[in-house]
Design an enzyme around this catalytic site. Structure first.
Site, mmCIF file in Angstrom:
data_model
loop_
_atom_site.group_PDB
_atom_site.id
_atom_site.type_symbol
_atom_site.label_atom_id
_atom_site.label_comp_id
_atom_site.label_asym_id
_atom_site.label_seq_id
_atom_site.Cartn_x
_atom_site.Cartn_y
_atom_site.Cartn_z
ATOM 1 C CG ASP A 165 -13.336 -10.726 37.224
ATOM 2 O OD1 ASP A 165 -14.290 -10.364 37.946
ATOM 3 O OD2 ASP A 165 -12.282 -11.214 37.682
ATOM 4 C CG ASP A 170 -13.152 -6.648 37.519
ATOM 5 O OD1 ASP A 170 -12.412 -6.058 38.321
ATOM 6 O OD2 ASP A 170 -14.075 -7.418 37.858
ATOM 7 C CE LYS A 208 -14.006 -4.833 40.578
ATOM 8 N NZ LYS A 208 -13.376 -6.119 40.948
ATOM 9 C CD GLU A 250 -11.007 -10.099 42.300
ATOM 10 O OE1 GLU A 250 -10.507 -11.104 42.870
ATOM 11 O OE2 GLU A 250 -12.032 -10.168 41.595
ATOM 12 C CD GLU A 268 -17.640 -9.837 45.683
ATOM 13 O OE1 GLU A 268 -16.771 -9.300 44.953
ATOM 14 O OE2 GLU A 268 -18.384 -10.758 45.297
HETATM 15 O O1 KIV Z 1 -16.717 -8.767 38.569
HETATM 16 C C1 KIV Z 1 -17.575 -8.178 39.227
HETATM 17 O O2 KIV Z 1 -18.763 -8.136 38.896
HETATM 18 C C2 KIV Z 1 -17.150 -7.534 40.458
HETATM 19 C C3 KIV Z 1 -18.230 -7.038 41.356
HETATM 20 C C4 KIV Z 1 -18.655 -8.173 42.196
HETATM 21 C C5 KIV Z 1 -17.806 -5.877 42.156
HETATM 22 O O3 KIV Z 1 -16.003 -7.458 40.741
#
Ligand code: KIV
Length: 316
Positions: A63, A102, A132, A134, A199
């Protein structure tokens, strides 16, 4: 127009045989074997194809595209529809890497049911092989795993929490915070996460978490001891128009390359040096000799087959 199709049976491995597809279990196996996992973001067909052909193991449609592609100040504004659009483009390009999408802010922050429904769209409509999310969301990870959706966690500096964190700040800076991160990582693993992105945390914290987990950790700004490393594509090639974060290493200067190419093109247009006669299509020789304006032979569609008939522009 651009000819962008894969040629049939294309060998992207460069070794004369089809590439071995990277899967979620393959990442775990890489950790077991001590093989570093390479990850990089990509958001469109062209860059995803380059990233895949370069042998990167995991391509994240991050994202972060909200910032580096769409020009927002943070990642919060990007929508499910926008993320699906970019994930589809990446999916079309990738043969070998694991494609991870994401989940954007707001798409998994309500009920678990709605979150699973949104995640399902990334798999079903866009071809993602994992999603993914968070934060320490073990319950959601468990629900996604039960729905057969591989899931990667993301702990530490989680950009969707920018307002709570008061900016993009390094996390896990004291013993308590590191203890919490370790507990959260173990919870995500137990809930069925296939990997965890770490991160913006101290190297020592990332190393301890990596040693404790059976699933791989992918670091970004988390030091060299993670099982894999990730960067944002635009950071890697200097296309971000912002001061570089400490953890970024620039491997190329696409901004300089693009500036120079675009300026030379503009100058050529302004000086009528582009296109040349060799870059132009012509009537067949007989028609030219007879000075007939017979356009029948020239209306072929300029696609790959036509290029073979005409010769590629500039090479006829
Ligand atoms: O959105 C993204 O690019 C990420 C990376 C920082 C892992 O989540």
């Amino acid at each position: 127009m651009s000819v962008t199709n894969f040629s049939a049976g294309a060998d992207l491995s460069g070794h004369g045989f089809p590439p071995t597809k990277v899967t979620m279990p393959a990442l775990a196996e890489m950790k077991r074997q001590g093989k570093p996992i390479s990850a990089l973001t990509a958001y469109d067909y062209a860059t995803a194809r380059l990233v895949d052909e370069a042998g990167i193991d995991l391509i994240l449609v991050g994202d972060s595209l909200a910032m580096v592609v769409l020009g927002h100040d943070n990642t919060l504004a990007v929508t499910v529809e926008e993320m699906l659009h970019h994930t589809r483009a990446v999916r079309r390009a990738v043969r070998r890497a694991l494609v991870v999408a994401d989940m954007p802010f707001g798409s998994y922050h309500g009920g678990v049911e709605a979150a699973v429904a949104n995640a399902t769209r990334f798999v079903k409509e866009a071809g993602a092989e994992a999603v993914k999310i968070e934060g320490p969301r073990a319950e959601l990870v468990r629900a996604l795993a039960n729905a057969e959706i591989p899931v990667i966690g993301h702990l530490g500096l989680t950009p969707q929490s920018v307002h709570r964190m008061g900016g993009f700040r390094v996390q896990g800076r004291n013993a308590d915070a590191v203890r919490r991160l370790r507990a959260d990582a173990l919870d995500l693993e137990r809930a069925g996460a296939g990997a965890i992105v770490l991160e913006g945390i101290p190297r020592e914290a990332a190393a301890a978490i990596t040693a404790e987990l059976r699933i791989p950790t992918i670091g970004i700004g988390a030091g060299p001891d993670c099982d894999g490393q990730s960067l944002v594509f635009h950071d890697l090639v200097n296309l971000t128009f912002a001061p570089q974060a400490k953890f970024v290493r620039r491997y190329g200067d696409a901004a300089a390359l693009f500036h120079s190419a675009i300026e030379r093109y503009r100058e050529d247009v302004e000086h009528r040096a582009f296109p040349s006669d060799r870059e132009s299509y012509h009537l067949p020789a007989e028609s030219r000799e007879k000075r007939e304006m017979d356009f029948e032979d020239t209306d072929a569609v300029v696609n790959r087959d036509a290029l073979q008939d005409f010769g590629e522009p500039g090479r006829s």
